[in-house]
Design an enzyme around this catalytic site. Structure first.
Site, short mmCIF file in Angstrom:
data_model
loop_
_atom_site.label_atom_id
_atom_site.label_comp_id
_atom_site.label_asym_id
_atom_site.label_seq_id
_atom_site.Cartn_x
_atom_site.Cartn_y
_atom_site.Cartn_z
CB THR A 1 -0.90 -0.01 1.26
OG1 THR A 1 -1.43 1.28 1.47
CG2 THR A 1 -0.10 -0.35 2.52
CG ASP A 2 -1.14 5.01 -0.92
OD1 ASP A 2 -1.70 4.32 -0.04
OD2 ASP A 2 -1.72 5.94 -1.51
CD GLU A 3 -3.42 3.36 4.37
OE1 GLU A 3 -3.31 3.40 5.60
OE2 GLU A 3 -4.45 3.03 3.78
CE1 TYR B 1 -3.18 -2.75 5.68
CE2 TYR B 1 -3.24 -0.41 5.15
CZ TYR B 1 -3.23 -1.73 4.74
OH TYR B 1 -3.27 -2.03 3.40
CE LYS C 1 0.27 -4.69 2.88
NZ LYS C 1 -0.07 -6.04 2.37
N1 LIG Z 1 -8.00 -1.98 -0.30
C1 LIG Z 1 -7.11 -1.08 -0.70
O1 LIG Z 1 -7.47 0.05 -1.02
C2 LIG Z 1 -5.64 -1.45 -0.80
C3 LIG Z 1 -4.76 -0.54 -1.38
C4 LIG Z 1 -3.41 -0.91 -1.53
C5 LIG Z 1 -2.98 -2.15 -1.11
N2 LIG Z 1 -3.85 -3.01 -0.53
C6 LIG Z 1 -3.34 -4.33 -0.13
O2 LIG Z 1 -3.95 -5.29 -0.98
C7 LIG Z 1 -4.16 -6.50 -0.27
C8 LIG Z 1 -5.63 -6.89 -0.36
O3 LIG Z 1 -6.42 -5.85 0.21
P1 LIG Z 1 -8.00 -5.95 0.27
O4 LIG Z 1 -8.53 -4.60 0.43
O5 LIG Z 1 -8.48 -6.82 -0.83
O6 LIG Z 1 -8.18 -6.73 1.66
P2 LIG Z 1 -9.41 -7.57 2.21
O7 LIG Z 1 -9.41 -7.32 3.68
O8 LIG Z 1 -10.64 -7.32 1.43
O9 LIG Z 1 -8.99 -9.08 1.92
C9 LIG Z 1 -7.98 -9.73 2.61
C10 LIG Z 1 -8.13 -11.22 2.38
O10 LIG Z 1 -7.07 -11.87 3.09
C11 LIG Z 1 -7.61 -12.98 3.80
N3 LIG Z 1 -6.78 -13.20 5.00
C12 LIG Z 1 -6.67 -12.38 6.07
N4 LIG Z 1 -5.87 -12.94 6.99
C13 LIG Z 1 -5.44 -14.12 6.48
C14 LIG Z 1 -4.58 -15.14 6.93
N5 LIG Z 1 -3.99 -15.05 8.14
N6 LIG Z 1 -4.33 -16.21 6.13
C15 LIG Z 1 -4.91 -16.29 4.90
N7 LIG Z 1 -5.77 -15.36 4.42
C16 LIG Z 1 -6.03 -14.30 5.20
C17 LIG Z 1 -9.02 -12.56 4.14
O11 LIG Z 1 -9.85 -13.69 4.41
C18 LIG Z 1 -9.45 -11.79 2.91
O12 LIG Z 1 -10.01 -12.65 1.94
C19 LIG Z 1 -3.67 -6.26 1.15
O13 LIG Z 1 -2.38 -6.78 1.26
C20 LIG Z 1 -3.68 -4.75 1.30
O14 LIG Z 1 -2.70 -4.32 2.21
C21 LIG Z 1 -5.18 -2.69 -0.36
#
Ligand SMILES: NC(=O)c1ccc[n+]([C@@H]2O[C@H](COP(=O)([O-])OP(=O)(O)OC[C@H]3O[C@@H](n4cnc5c(N)ncnc54)[C@H](O)[C@@H]3O)[C@@H](O)[C@H]2O)c1
Length: 350
Positions: free
Chosen positions: A130-132, A155, A159
């Protein structure tokens, strides 16, 4: 190619899994997900019968389980998205974020290193971040791939730590990796605890729209399918050992975004203009709230010819329409009955 995608039942992961399964019939995609509150197999039910797709329920914090999984399936690459992803939850329970985002990532790195150690050719650990991790910007400037890390929430710190471990495994053990750091995503299948889906749900139900502080927090927004496309591109064409920033070239103050959402939804729902705006309430700020994030995505744009395919207005309309057409999904995730879906589909307890 046997690709392990972690977190593929979550918001972004489900779009990445669908894209890879459909576009690359010669690959086998293994989707590993613990199905926490954020994981939902309904997100990917349209592809569950594809021959090149396998779902595995499992937890990345369990090192022994991961090692045996890697030995059994002999994955050639990993695309790692599984994470605890909600900043507010990280403020309440930081350790849960250390466990999944840091220890879980190191467990995956260890399992990959152990399996690939004799030959790293055509292997790749792709880490989605993430950009955070970069912290907060004042009113000007952009995050580049060279911006130093300065995470402000538990968080973001978890990350950032996972990014450092991935890079360290590259330097120390020659593990081939790519990291991408993306801005805020929005689109279908987003769990309704995050701003856009929460507010869509609240507007549908005429509930109040709680905006943090004065609403001047600024974020860059990217449509989730454009993020999935960027991951696909960087996975196939990116240089190993590199970081790519991914963003929408699309900055919005929260309050302006909410007003746009209200306007679009009033039109779609045939409500009088200005009706949904009346639902806005300002609430006490989140501690350590970052003022502004903004991504410079020039590198991925120039090196890999990637750019967002939809404008924010188009993406938001698609998103609103998806939520309106999928009220059953919304009802299920808010009632938790998708857990029953899992039991029914896989004939075992979730
Ligand atoms: N949502 C955003 O805007 C955003 C932006 C940049 C990066 N990201 C990154 O992208 C990735 C996905 O984000 P998202 O928004 O889809 O998240 P989300 O919370 O919707 O999904 C996370 C998934 O990971 C699974 N999970 C959680 N803990 C687990 C574990 N211990 N073992 C196996 N599976 C597990 C959950 O069941 C879920 O399906 C993350 O790494 C997040 O940091 C998200």
């Amino acid at each position: 190619m046997k690709i392990l995608i972690t977190g593929g039942a979550g918001f972004i992961g489900s779009h990445v899994v669908r894209r890879m399964v459909k576009r690359y019939p010669n690959y086998h995609i293994y989707n590993l997900d613990a199905l926490t509150y954020a994981g939902n197999l309904e997100n990917i039910k349209d592809i569950e019968s594809f021959k090149n797709y396998t779902f595995i329920k499992g937890d990345i914090t369990n090192a022994e389980f991961l090692n045996s999984l890697f030995l059994k399936y002999k994955f050639s690459s990993v695309i790692h998205l599984a994470a605890e992803s909600h900043v507010d939850r990280s403020i309440i329970d930081p350790l849960a974020f250390v466990k999944t985002n840091v220890i879980g990532t190191v467990n995956l790195l260890n399992a990959s290193k152990e399996l690939w150690k004799d030959d790293f050719t055509n292997k790749l650990f792709y880490h989605v971040s993430t950009d955070e991790v970069y912290g907060s910007l004042e009113n000007c400037g952009l995050f580049t791939e060279n911006t130093s890390y300065k995470p402000n929430s538990p968080y973001a710190a978890s990350k950032a730590s996972s990014d450092h471990f991935v890079r360290a495994y590259g330097e120390t053990y020659n593990l081939p990796f790519i990291i991408s750091n993306c801005s805020n995503n929005y689109g279908p299948n987003h769990f309704p605890e995050k701003l856009i889906p929460l507010f869509i749900n609240n507007i549908i139900n005429k509930k109040s729209l709680p905006v943090y502080g004065d609403g001047n927090y600024t974020r860059d927004w990217l449509y989730v399918e454009d993020h999935a496309k960027a991951i696909d591109l960087a996975f196939h064409k990116g240089k190993t050992g590199e970081t790519y920033n991914i963003g929408g070239f699309n900055e919005w103050k929260n309050i302006d975004l909410v007003k746009l959402l209200c306007k679009q939804m009033d039109t779609i729902l045939n409500r009088p203009g200005g009706e949904s705006k009346k639902l806005i309430t300002f609430v006490k700020d989140r501690p350590g709230h970052d003022l502004r994030y903004a991504i410079d995505a020039t590198k991925i744009n120039e090196e890999l010819d990637w750019k967002p395919s939809v404008t924010f207005e188009e993406g938001l309309l698609k998103t609103i329409n998806w939520y309106l057409e999928n009220q059953e999904w919304l009802k299920n995730v808010t009632s938790g009955s998708y857990v029953e879906y899992y039991s029914k589909m896989y004939n075992q307890k979730a």
